[in-house]
Motif scaffolding. Structure first.
Motif, PDB file in Angstrom:
ATOM      1  N   ALA A   1       9.921   9.836  -2.787  1.00 24.70           N
ATOM      2  CA  ALA A   1       9.710   8.440  -2.307  1.00 24.70           C
ATOM      3  C   ALA A   1       8.626   7.702  -2.740  1.00 24.70           C
ATOM      4  CB  ALA A   1      10.151   8.406  -0.940  1.00 24.70           C
ATOM      5  N   GLY A   2       7.378   8.241  -3.273  1.00 29.20           N
ATOM      6  CA  GLY A   2       6.593   7.799  -3.808  1.00 29.20           C
ATOM      7  C   GLY A   2       5.285   7.942  -2.718  1.00 29.20           C
ATOM      8  N   TRP A   3       5.332   8.899  -1.668  1.00 30.37           N
ATOM      9  CA  TRP A   3       4.255   8.870  -0.695  1.00 30.37           C
ATOM     10  C   TRP A   3       3.375  10.059  -1.401  1.00 30.37           C
ATOM     11  CZ3 TRP A   3       4.870   8.546   4.820  1.00 30.37           C
ATOM     12  CH2 TRP A   3       5.620   7.659   5.227  1.00 30.37           C
ATOM     13  N   LEU A   4       2.171   9.557  -0.949  1.00 30.94           N
ATOM     14  CA  LEU A   4       1.060  10.478  -0.937  1.00 30.94           C
ATOM     15  C   LEU A   4       1.345  11.626  -0.327  1.00 30.94           C
ATOM     16  CD1 LEU A   4      -1.934   8.117  -1.642  1.00 30.94           C
ATOM     17  CD2 LEU A   4      -0.794   9.236  -3.511  1.00 30.94           C
ATOM     18  N   LEU A   5       0.732  12.844  -0.516  1.00 35.32           N
ATOM     19  CA  LEU A   5       0.825  13.952   0.163  1.00 35.32           C
ATOM     20  C   LEU A   5      -0.507  14.781   0.201  1.00 35.32           C
ATOM     21  CD1 LEU A   5       3.847  15.671  -1.298  1.00 35.32           C
ATOM     22  CD2 LEU A   5       3.946  14.568   0.957  1.00 35.32           C
TER      23      LEU A   5
ATOM     24  N   MET B   1       0.865  -1.237   0.035  1.00 37.01           N
ATOM     25  CA  MET B   1      -0.136  -0.233   0.131  1.00 37.01           C
ATOM     26  C   MET B   1       1.008   1.344  -0.270  1.00 37.01           C
ATOM     27  SD  MET B   1      -3.154   1.266   0.085  1.00 37.01           S
ATOM     28  CE  MET B   1      -4.103  -0.105   0.756  1.00 37.01           C
ATOM     29  N   THR B   2       0.546   2.273  -0.833  1.00 34.61           N
ATOM     30  CA  THR B   2       1.194   3.217  -0.771  1.00 34.61           C
ATOM     31  C   THR B   2       0.937   4.308   0.286  1.00 34.61           C
ATOM     32  OG1 THR B   2       0.979   3.806  -3.411  1.00 34.61           O
ATOM     33  CG2 THR B   2       1.741   5.816  -2.051  1.00 34.61           C
ATOM     34  N   PRO B   3       1.935   4.683   1.134  1.00 33.49           N
ATOM     35  CA  PRO B   3       2.106   5.409   2.302  1.00 33.49           C
ATOM     36  C   PRO B   3       1.650   6.913   2.061  1.00 33.49           C
ATOM     37  CG  PRO B   3       4.372   5.249   1.756  1.00 33.49           C
ATOM     38  CD  PRO B   3       3.573   4.270   0.728  1.00 33.49           C
ATOM     39  N   ALA B   4       1.060   7.567   3.209  1.00 31.62           N
ATOM     40  CA  ALA B   4       0.533   9.019   2.771  1.00 31.62           C
ATOM     41  C   ALA B   4       1.141   9.988   4.063  1.00 31.62           C
ATOM     42  CB  ALA B   4      -0.913   9.059   2.654  1.00 31.62           C
ATOM     43  N   LEU B   5       1.528  10.948   3.840  1.00 27.81           N
ATOM     44  CA  LEU B   5       2.135  12.212   4.646  1.00 27.81           C
ATOM     45  C   LEU B   5       0.971  13.206   4.695  1.00 27.81           C
ATOM     46  CD1 LEU B   5       4.122  12.783   6.937  1.00 27.81           C
ATOM     47  CD2 LEU B   5       5.335  13.882   5.158  1.00 27.81           C
ATOM     48  N   VAL B   6       0.020  13.545   5.657  1.00 26.24           N
ATOM     49  CA  VAL B   6      -0.701  14.236   5.735  1.00 26.24           C
ATOM     50  C   VAL B   6      -0.460  15.475   6.891  1.00 26.24           C
ATOM     51  CG1 VAL B   6      -3.435  14.419   6.166  1.00 26.24           C
ATOM     52  CG2 VAL B   6      -2.309  12.307   5.148  1.00 26.24           C
ATOM     53  N   PHE B   7      -0.583  16.701   6.397  1.00 32.73           N
ATOM     54  CA  PHE B   7      -0.299  17.906   7.061  1.00 32.73           C
ATOM     55  C   PHE B   7      -1.498  18.429   7.620  1.00 32.73           C
ATOM     56  CE2 PHE B   7       3.224  17.222   4.400  1.00 32.73           C
ATOM     57  CZ  PHE B   7       4.374  17.375   5.252  1.00 32.73           C
ATOM     58  N   ASP B   8      -1.487  18.917   8.952  1.00 36.45           N
ATOM     59  CA  ASP B   8      -2.505  19.927   9.223  1.00 36.45           C
ATOM     60  C   ASP B   8      -2.000  21.240   8.483  1.00 36.45           C
ATOM     61  OD1 ASP B   8      -4.533  21.362  10.658  1.00 36.45           O
ATOM     62  OD2 ASP B   8      -3.067  22.144  12.150  1.00 36.45           O
TER      63      ASP B   8
ATOM     64  N   GLY C   1       0.772  21.668  -5.937  1.00 38.04           N
ATOM     65  CA  GLY C   1      -0.068  20.817  -6.849  1.00 38.04           C
ATOM     66  C   GLY C   1      -0.004  19.285  -6.939  1.00 38.04           C
ATOM     67  N   THR C   2       0.864  18.746  -6.020  1.00 37.86           N
ATOM     68  CA  THR C   2       0.864  17.532  -5.863  1.00 37.86           C
ATOM     69  C   THR C   2       0.036  16.982  -4.721  1.00 37.86           C
ATOM     70  OG1 THR C   2       2.906  17.194  -4.481  1.00 37.86           O
ATOM     71  CG2 THR C   2       3.188  17.403  -6.948  1.00 37.86           C
ATOM     72  N   PHE C   3      -0.423  18.082  -3.911  1.00 38.20           N
ATOM     73  CA  PHE C   3      -1.196  17.706  -2.557  1.00 38.20           C
ATOM     74  C   PHE C   3      -2.724  17.645  -2.950  1.00 38.20           C
ATOM     75  CE2 PHE C   3       2.519  19.190  -0.741  1.00 38.20           C
ATOM     76  CZ  PHE C   3       2.571  19.013   0.616  1.00 38.20           C
TER      77      PHE C   3
ATOM     78  N   ALA D   1      -4.907   3.049   4.090  1.00 38.49           N
ATOM     79  CA  ALA D   1      -5.421   2.493   5.471  1.00 38.49           C
ATOM     80  C   ALA D   1      -4.527   3.251   6.436  1.00 38.49           C
ATOM     81  CB  ALA D   1      -4.759   0.875   5.510  1.00 38.49           C
ATOM     82  N   PRO D   2      -5.140   3.369   7.809  1.00 41.51           N
ATOM     83  CA  PRO D   2      -4.669   4.178   8.961  1.00 41.51           C
ATOM     84  C   PRO D   2      -3.204   3.757   8.969  1.00 41.51           C
ATOM     85  CG  PRO D   2      -6.885   3.469   9.475  1.00 41.51           C
ATOM     86  CD  PRO D   2      -6.593   2.618   8.146  1.00 41.51           C
ATOM     87  N   ALA D   3      -2.972   2.356   8.797  1.00 43.50           N
ATOM     88  CA  ALA D   3      -1.505   2.061   9.274  1.00 43.50           C
ATOM     89  C   ALA D   3      -0.531   2.707   8.219  1.00 43.50           C
ATOM     90  CB  ALA D   3      -1.362   0.571   9.227  1.00 43.50           C
ATOM     91  N   ASP D   4      -0.886   3.048   7.177  1.00 39.62           N
ATOM     92  CA  ASP D   4       0.103   3.561   5.858  1.00 39.62           C
ATOM     93  C   ASP D   4       0.036   5.173   5.954  1.00 39.62           C
ATOM     94  OD1 ASP D   4       0.463   1.154   4.726  1.00 39.62           O
ATOM     95  OD2 ASP D   4      -1.587   1.000   3.939  1.00 39.62           O
ATOM     96  N   VAL D   5      -0.423   5.603   7.113  1.00 37.67           N
ATOM     97  CA  VAL D   5      -0.548   7.156   7.213  1.00 37.67           C
ATOM     98  C   VAL D   5       0.064   7.778   8.399  1.00 37.67           C
ATOM     99  CG1 VAL D   5      -2.268   9.138   7.361  1.00 37.67           C
ATOM    100  CG2 VAL D   5      -2.726   7.367   6.041  1.00 37.67           C
ATOM    101  N   VAL D   6       0.966   8.923   8.141  1.00 43.04           N
ATOM    102  CA  VAL D   6       1.521   9.666   9.334  1.00 43.04           C
ATOM    103  C   VAL D   6       0.992  11.034   8.981  1.00 43.04           C
ATOM    104  CG1 VAL D   6       3.669  10.566  10.126  1.00 43.04           C
ATOM    105  CG2 VAL D   6       3.526   8.226   9.506  1.00 43.04           C
ATOM    106  N   VAL D   7       0.264  11.546  10.219  1.00 37.97           N
ATOM    107  CA  VAL D   7       0.001  12.900  10.188  1.00 37.97           C
ATOM    108  C   VAL D   7       0.964  13.823  10.943  1.00 37.97           C
ATOM    109  CG1 VAL D   7      -1.994  14.304  11.502  1.00 37.97           C
ATOM    110  CG2 VAL D   7      -2.517  12.075  10.100  1.00 37.97           C
ATOM    111  N   VAL D   8       0.965  15.225  10.570  1.00 36.67           N
ATOM    112  CA  VAL D   8       1.684  16.208  11.288  1.00 36.67           C
ATOM    113  C   VAL D   8       0.900  16.964  11.809  1.00 36.67           C
ATOM    114  CG1 VAL D   8       3.649  17.707  11.028  1.00 36.67           C
ATOM    115  CG2 VAL D   8       3.693  15.939   9.628  1.00 36.67           C
ATOM    116  N   GLU D   9       0.684  17.207  13.024  1.00 32.40           N
ATOM    117  CA  GLU D   9      -0.184  18.256  13.574  1.00 32.40           C
ATOM    118  C   GLU D   9       0.527  19.100  14.625  1.00 32.40           C
ATOM    119  OE1 GLU D   9      -3.087  19.304  13.944  1.00 32.40           O
ATOM    120  OE2 GLU D   9      -4.376  18.101  12.854  1.00 32.40           O
ATOM    121  N   ASP D  10      -0.242  20.101  15.118  1.00 27.05           N
ATOM    122  CA  ASP D  10       0.442  21.182  15.986  1.00 27.05           C
ATOM    123  C   ASP D  10      -0.178  21.266  17.396  1.00 27.05           C
ATOM    124  OD1 ASP D  10      -1.173  22.669  14.877  1.00 27.05           O
ATOM    125  OD2 ASP D  10      -0.468  24.417  15.943  1.00 27.05           O
ATOM    126  N   SER D  11      -1.429  20.681  17.310  1.00 27.96           N
ATOM    127  CA  SER D  11      -2.404  21.139  18.518  1.00 27.96           C
ATOM    128  C   SER D  11      -2.845  19.798  19.153  1.00 27.96           C
ATOM    129  CB  SER D  11      -3.576  21.919  18.116  1.00 27.96           C
ATOM    130  OG  SER D  11      -4.372  21.184  17.450  1.00 27.96           O
ATOM    131  N   GLY D  12      -3.386  19.959  20.348  1.00 28.01           N
ATOM    132  CA  GLY D  12      -4.009  18.766  21.161  1.00 28.01           C
ATOM    133  C   GLY D  12      -5.335  18.485  20.351  1.00 28.01           C
TER     134      GLY D  12
END
Length: 271
Positions: free
Chosen positions: A117-121, A1-8, A146-148, A176-187
């Protein structure tokens, strides 16, 4: 599965709340003749409420309605909030376009690494889409932006700390959730991401440094850009040993470690 990096967005791509959103709100109040000016401290408290329209709605107390001649009818209040928010968003995007708010350290670097590296953004935010697009392009440049995929504003019924925006992102990205990392700044953002079953990296911002980040997979001052803007590790429950800047291999190790931790699951809630 392609991993994804998701930013706030706010506080993650740029530290926008105090020096972007707040002055834009106050300028809108002045434009509409509303004798309200949110202080830095008061706006910090309002950040516990997800969404700009929702923060504006707090102005419609019985006392303010009587004192400022605001409408008492809920439909009229909703229409006025929409007008205020449209004006505020235009002011905010113009401020971002002026370049006065720098991108946070490491954002453009890590996004470029992940794309190569082929991650989704993606960006998942409770802010208006126009505001998010403006910050994203400012932070990483128009070509990389434009890739996000962008999930923002009123596209879900409940805003953070509810997990809705992250559940939508999972569904639309097809991951899937296991393929995602989120970057957040708040509780609030951390709670939203964790409720969706997502490993979360926290980069604290000016308003959030003292919040509770229990459950985060890594907490740092920023993603870092060496040598001039190093990151400091504030909490490292998986022992990643980040030194100076968070790199993509750190995020991949974080994703794997969080997925292997006892009590975690690779299954997200259904959308």
């Amino acid at each position: 599965m392609t991993p994804a990096l998701v930013f706030d967005c706010d506080g993650v791509l740029a530290d926008t709340e105090r020096d972007g959103h707040l002055p834009a709100f106050n300028a809108t109040f002045a434009q509409f003749g509303l004798p309200v000016r949110w202080s830095v401290e008061e706006y910090g408290r309002l950040l516990a409420i997800g969404g700009g329209k929702e923060r504006l709605a707090t102005l419609f107390t019985p006392e303010n309605v009587a004192a400022y001649g605001l409408p008492a009818d809920p439909d009229e209040q909703k229409a006025l909030i929409a007008r205020w928010h449209k004006d505020k968003t235009e002011r905010y995007t113009a401020l971002i376009a002026s370049g006065v708010l720098p991108a946070r350290p490491g954002i453009a670097r890590i996004a470029a690494e992940a794309l190569a590296a082929g991650w989704l953004l993606a960006v998942a935010s409770t802010s208006a889409e126009a505001s998010v697009q403006a910050v994203l392009e400012h932070a990483v440049g128009s070509e990389l932006a434009g890739t996000f995929s962008v999930f923002a504003g009123d596209v879900v019924p409940h805003k953070k700390p509810a997990p809705d925006i992250y559940l939508l992102a999972l569904h639309e990205l097809g991951v899937a959730p296991a393929d995602v990392v989120v970057v957040e700044d708040s509780g609030n953002g951390l709670r939203a991401a964790r409720a969706a079953g997502l490993a979360t990296l926290v980069t604290v911002s000016s308003y959030t440094a003292d919040e509770d980040f229990t459950g985060a997979a890594l907490v740092v001052t920023s993603l870092g850009d060496l040598p001039d803007e190093p990151a400091t590790v504030l909490a490292d429950p998986y022992g990643l040993g980040v030194r100076g800047e968070v790199r993509l291999d750190d995020i991949e190790r974080l994703r794997t470690a969080a997925g292997d931790a006892p009590g975690t699951t690779s299954k997200g809630a259904a959308l």
